[in-house]
Scaffold this active site. Sequence first.
Site, short mmCIF file in Angstrom:
data_model
loop_
_atom_site.label_atom_id
_atom_site.label_comp_id
_atom_site.label_asym_id
_atom_site.label_seq_id
_atom_site.Cartn_x
_atom_site.Cartn_y
_atom_site.Cartn_z
N CYS A 302 0.69 -1.22 -0.06
CA CYS A 302 -0.13 -0.03 -0.11
C CYS A 302 0.88 1.37 -0.07
CB CYS A 302 -1.05 -0.08 1.12
SG CYS A 302 -0.21 -0.03 2.80
N HIS A 329 -1.98 1.86 6.97
CA HIS A 329 -2.52 1.92 5.85
C HIS A 329 -1.99 3.32 5.17
CE1 HIS A 329 -4.28 0.42 2.23
NE2 HIS A 329 -5.36 1.22 2.07
N ASP A 346 -8.88 4.99 -2.97
CA ASP A 346 -7.60 4.01 -2.40
C ASP A 346 -7.25 3.21 -3.57
OD1 ASP A 346 -6.57 1.58 -1.77
OD2 ASP A 346 -7.54 1.71 0.23
#
Length: 778
Positions: A302, A329, A346
């Site tokens: 990520c 994250h 995202d």
Amino acid sequence: ILPRPQNGGVSLFPSSKRLVLSFPLSPATLGGCSKKRIHLNMAARRFSVTCNGFTFDVDYDAGDGFQVFKFQLFSLTSIPPDQQKIIGEDDGSVISDDSDLLSSSGKLKLVSIDDEKHDEESSARGESGDDTSSFLKSDEEFARMLQAEEEALMLQHVVATEQSEQFEERLRPYVDKVLLYEDPVRQEAAQKTVPVDELEEKALVSLAKEGRFKPTKAELDHAFLLQLLFWFKQSFRWVNAPPCDLCGNTTVNQGMGAPLPSETKYGGTRVELYRCDSCSTTTRFPRYNDPLKLLETRRGRCGEWANCFTLYCRSFGYESRLILDFTDHVWTECYSRALGRWMHLDPCEAVYDKPLLYEKGWGKKLNYVIAFSNDGVRDVTKRYTRKWLEVLSRRNITTEPVVSAAVTKLTNECRRNFTSLALSVLQDRDNNESEELDRDLLSQDEDYSSVSLPGRQSGDKEWRLSRSETAPDSNDSLSTSSCPTRTCIDKHVTRVHNAIARLLSQCVENSVPRYRVSEISNIFRKMLVDARNSPHKARRVVVNPFIMLLFPYFDELLRALSLKFEIGGYGRVEVCLAGEPVFTSLSLPVVLDALEDLINSLNKIDSLDGDSLSFPLIKSNRIHSGMVVASGEELPFGIATSAFDGLRASKWEEPNGSKGGWILYRLKDGMACELAAYEITSANDAPERDPMDWVVEGSIDGGSNWHILDKRASQVFEDRFQCRSFEVQRKGLSCNVFRFRFLAVKDIQSTSRLQLCSINLYTRGQLSPELSDFEVID
């Protein structure tokens, strides 16, 4: 302090509407004090506030700030902070910040900006306009929230371990990282890797499918950003364990290694080592921090995904932020001018504008969510939670004033060289965002009711389970059971079907053999494939002059595509645009799929004659431009209108439809027609989700009463994209609404989902002029 419940409570003086909070504190919290109640009176001033005929005494602590004062007024009057207009009674001046408040007299007047006139009239008549019991109830609910918030803030002072300098040092590396996105060299390198023409075309088509053929720049920018997100998801690779550098087989983690100079050059100070299961070769996986290097490697987790994607966003001019979640994250935010606010994106999940994904879908226990951009740092935690008090109880790394001080200091550093005009614009946006975040906390977001948010999809399952980031119900998609009514933008699909019917009729009239029709259809399809692959804004392809001999047969089909033949220099024959590029982009995929179906159908018949010119080979009188709603849909790629767009590349997916789901089609403007036949095409994958049993119904009164038109049971789709045709036996019933009730899918034991590629509805006889016309886009 009034008597209260054992675990804290709220007391309200009825005469003055003055709110008093009392709450229990442990001896440890008070540094040894054993008293169970404490009266905190740090107010710098007391104000008398008039609202709707009532007068409230409100204590104001300058250290809390103006926003806290507005929340105090909210607890007393039920007027949300963003709707409050505070006026000094002596001079009529509007109170907008702390300085205005401190310089005003002690008498204020509060009205709602949304209903100011009504409030003033009510005040003049001495009417409150509120039910007393509901007023007290809302007071108590909000007061309990304030009480819990105060307790959490006091607890922070006891357990916090970091001071301002330490917390600031946690954030500073990310400020340096986002400044890399402003480098012209990195931006140019990013732009060169993106298929801009392809994404622009997809953005235009996505808007056209919503009926917006001439979008504004803000709408087009928004649509392009989403296409950039979807493209990035397909082009970047998630790494659980890298394949062996030597033989490509699976590897196992062996810990960390020392970085090489070539790795530290691009911020790869952390290097993971992996041993091959087959050849025992060691493979290095440097965790690069420089997005320029990530444009080359195009892989990571990520951190790498968000780092590289945020560079892409900045490269195309979007105001962008890198978002750091302290619970491990990272993602992106971009400012959407079409929405007028910051939007969550995202890249790992290809999810956008779903900020509650992590709290509700993944089950994250959030604490700090910080946004970094070239113009400053923001604490945006409130955007990603509807459980602020729970989050606040976990924000124990440091105190809220320390967080605020660190964020403010870093922001001021970023804006040091900004012009006064730019600073003014940013300050207005900051204020609007603060109000938005506070307002969202008090709202009932639809994502907590109708929309089902998925667990984490990126990373292997074992890793996701170890992090407890999978949805408890194994949900793997964004789905909703409150599907909105949508308009079908599909006139072009009907026109394509009509043009192909005309082509076949001409071939029969001129006695063209079946195999020859198949050959020329294939030649024409290959020409259109070349046209599809050319730039969409200036679509042009050189063709064999032989094609001109077929022009009479394909004239109507070309016009359906807004294309035309042109004779260029030296007698060169070209196919080029005849109208708006977006219309050709919308229609081309439909024609290519339809011609492929036609070729397959022609290869299955012995001859082409007058008897062949009927359904299902001839698909005339297709119904279009209706309104569609369904029992459920998957967002954003499995929505209900996908069942009627004529494309193999899309499908309607009902996440909970395996044992029963429905889709309803309402004709345009209340018109009615008789259903003669329909087609259902299976979707691209998962045969277990194919419809097996269904009932087709029609209504003559807009859906109040239903009549069965057709029933099917134990139907099987043997192939993907298999189109099956069904004729309706019931005649003489003109309906304005049609409904498909799907009772079961092929394998209800292995799936909860229902899906299909497309549905086509055909009327008996000719369509009415309102349905048969076709608006050509100039």
